[in-house]
Scaffold this active site. Sequence first.
Site, PDB file in Angstrom:
ATOM      1  N   VAL A   1       0.830  -1.203   0.000  1.00 43.83           N
ATOM      2  CA  VAL A   1       0.000   0.000   0.000  1.00 43.83           C
ATOM      3  C   VAL A   1       0.864   1.253   0.000  1.00 43.83           C
ATOM      4  O   VAL A   1       0.587   2.216  -0.731  1.00 43.83           O
ATOM      5  CB  VAL A   1      -0.955   0.006   1.209  1.00 43.83           C
ATOM      6  CG1 VAL A   1      -1.793   1.285   1.224  1.00 43.83           C
ATOM      7  CG2 VAL A   1      -1.866  -1.213   1.162  1.00 43.83           C
TER       8      VAL A   1
ATOM      9  N   LYS B   1      -6.870  -1.623   9.845  1.00 50.34           N
ATOM     10  CA  LYS B   1      -8.143  -2.124  10.381  1.00 50.34           C
ATOM     11  C   LYS B   1      -7.982  -2.747  11.752  1.00 50.34           C
ATOM     12  O   LYS B   1      -8.857  -2.612  12.611  1.00 50.34           O
ATOM     13  CB  LYS B   1      -8.754  -3.137   9.415  1.00 50.34           C
ATOM     14  CG  LYS B   1      -7.850  -4.321   9.137  1.00 50.34           C
ATOM     15  CD  LYS B   1      -8.403  -5.232   8.085  1.00 50.34           C
ATOM     16  CE  LYS B   1      -7.380  -6.292   7.701  1.00 50.34           C
ATOM     17  NZ  LYS B   1      -6.187  -5.746   7.055  1.00 50.34           N
TER      18      LYS B   1
ATOM     19  N   GLY C   1      -0.068 -14.451  -4.083  1.00 50.00           N
ATOM     20  CA  GLY C   1       0.059 -13.294  -3.208  1.00 50.00           C
ATOM     21  C   GLY C   1      -1.258 -12.802  -2.635  1.00 50.00           C
ATOM     22  O   GLY C   1      -1.304 -11.765  -1.969  1.00 50.00           O
TER      23      GLY C   1
ATOM     24  N   GLU D   1      -1.548 -14.617   2.816  1.00 49.75           N
ATOM     25  CA  GLU D   1      -0.270 -14.540   3.501  1.00 49.75           C
ATOM     26  C   GLU D   1       0.275 -15.944   3.774  1.00 49.75           C
ATOM     27  O   GLU D   1      -0.484 -16.925   3.773  1.00 49.75           O
ATOM     28  CB  GLU D   1      -0.432 -13.795   4.830  1.00 49.75           C
ATOM     29  CG  GLU D   1      -0.919 -12.371   4.710  1.00 49.75           C
ATOM     30  CD  GLU D   1       0.108 -11.456   4.083  1.00 49.75           C
ATOM     31  OE1 GLU D   1       1.323 -11.779   4.165  1.00 49.75           O
ATOM     32  OE2 GLU D   1      -0.280 -10.430   3.504  1.00 49.75           O
TER      33      GLU D   1
ATOM     34  N   LYS E   1     -13.180  -5.602  10.181  1.00 55.56           N
ATOM     35  CA  LYS E   1     -13.814  -4.648   9.268  1.00 55.56           C
ATOM     36  C   LYS E   1     -15.290  -4.457   9.610  1.00 55.56           C
ATOM     37  O   LYS E   1     -15.808  -3.337   9.561  1.00 55.56           O
ATOM     38  CB  LYS E   1     -13.655  -5.147   7.831  1.00 55.56           C
ATOM     39  CG  LYS E   1     -12.207  -5.150   7.353  1.00 55.56           C
ATOM     40  CD  LYS E   1     -12.064  -5.809   5.994  1.00 55.56           C
ATOM     41  CE  LYS E   1     -10.624  -5.783   5.517  1.00 55.56           C
ATOM     42  NZ  LYS E   1     -10.443  -6.467   4.213  1.00 55.56           N
TER      43      LYS E   1
END
Length: 430
Positions: A15, A106, A188, A191, A206
């Site tokens: 990110v 989150k 990908g 994990e 979430k």
Amino acid sequence: MNGKVKIGLMGLGTVGTGVVRLVESFQEDLFKQTGSSLEISRILIKNPDKKRSIYVHPDKLTTNPDDLIYDDEIEVVIEVMGGIEPARTYILEAFENGKHVVTANKDLLAAHGDELLRKAAEKGCDLFYEASVAGGIPILKTVVEGFSSDRITQIMGIVNGTTNYILTKMTQEGLPFEQVLREAQELGYAEPDPTSDVEGLDAARKMAILATLGFHVGMKWDDVACKGISEVTQEDIRYGKQLGYTMKLIGIAKRDDDCVEVSVEPTFVANSHPIANVNDVFNAVYVYGEAVGETMFYGPGAGELPTATAVLSDLVTVVKNSKLGINGREMAFPYHEKRLKSPEQIFAKYFVRLIVQDESGVLARIAKLMAENEISLEKVLQEPYGKEDAELIIVTHSASKASIEQFLEEVQELHIVKELKSCYRVEGGE
């Protein structure tokens, strides 16, 4: 904030890399929206020797968080490190030094959101976290601003792309869970330790955030009833198909008479419901308002650029707020008392799969036990299972969770029942 706005970026993973790319690529658009040029001046990283997919001048990189937190020229901190600590400590210190914060974390918001929001307000700082829930879908702004004149009664959706990808492949290609999980890890999407995704923990966090904003109650992630997909089998999916359902990991938040339920669990969704056709790594969130009715938001729930887009949207809001002099005034604080539903107050349809003796009177005996627990039968399917047994698949009408739990306990005590294979919630349909 005038002229140039300097930003400190914590984290340069997937990110963080996307944030750098977009800030560098969209300078003209960002300037026209904010009236300021935006510069990422320092980036906190763990490993200076790590090879990265984007070039950043070495002078911008640091392993010392104080270089961002105590730099008076940095006005905004973007946190995309992940994890609860040290991210929580860094963000609190940033507020103490008058810096606004944008985060995609989150886990942190689900555990300490109220603390962070109150500290931000106390210091007159902004805290935004659009990217923490559904990647590129602007769902938090929608819930807070778009529904500000309505009363949200239900939020339901797919909020984890990894599990949606796994269930899509299992459904469409007939592959077992373990094989699809390995493929997701190779691509990908999952994990190396996939527990947070496949056991529903990511989605639970979430949903806690969505329920907090949608219902104005202080939900924590451990208030969410959570069950993952690791026990979903091809047999479950096949029988669901025969009955007109698709298996999805669904987050559900409902409010009735100021009592709230929030859960994440594998759920059979009627094929007639649009969410049944949300596949691969995509997310979809349904929001039900008393005035507007049913609305749906669909898009990529993760990934470098979709998530970075949400981060930049929050960044633009911070800069605009600064020019208007309203930083720290848009906090969505919970103002209702948290009242969680009891199992007697939670109602849903259920899919129950049993191994039973293949003889006359079995269904009648089970139906009688259902009636004794105030559960009625909607659909039934029976298939041979070996030489002497059968698989009995039951779909109930709406019943309380307490009734279902009591029925499942009692049905396993019947001599005609060999094994309880599975039980799943059912959504959609008549």
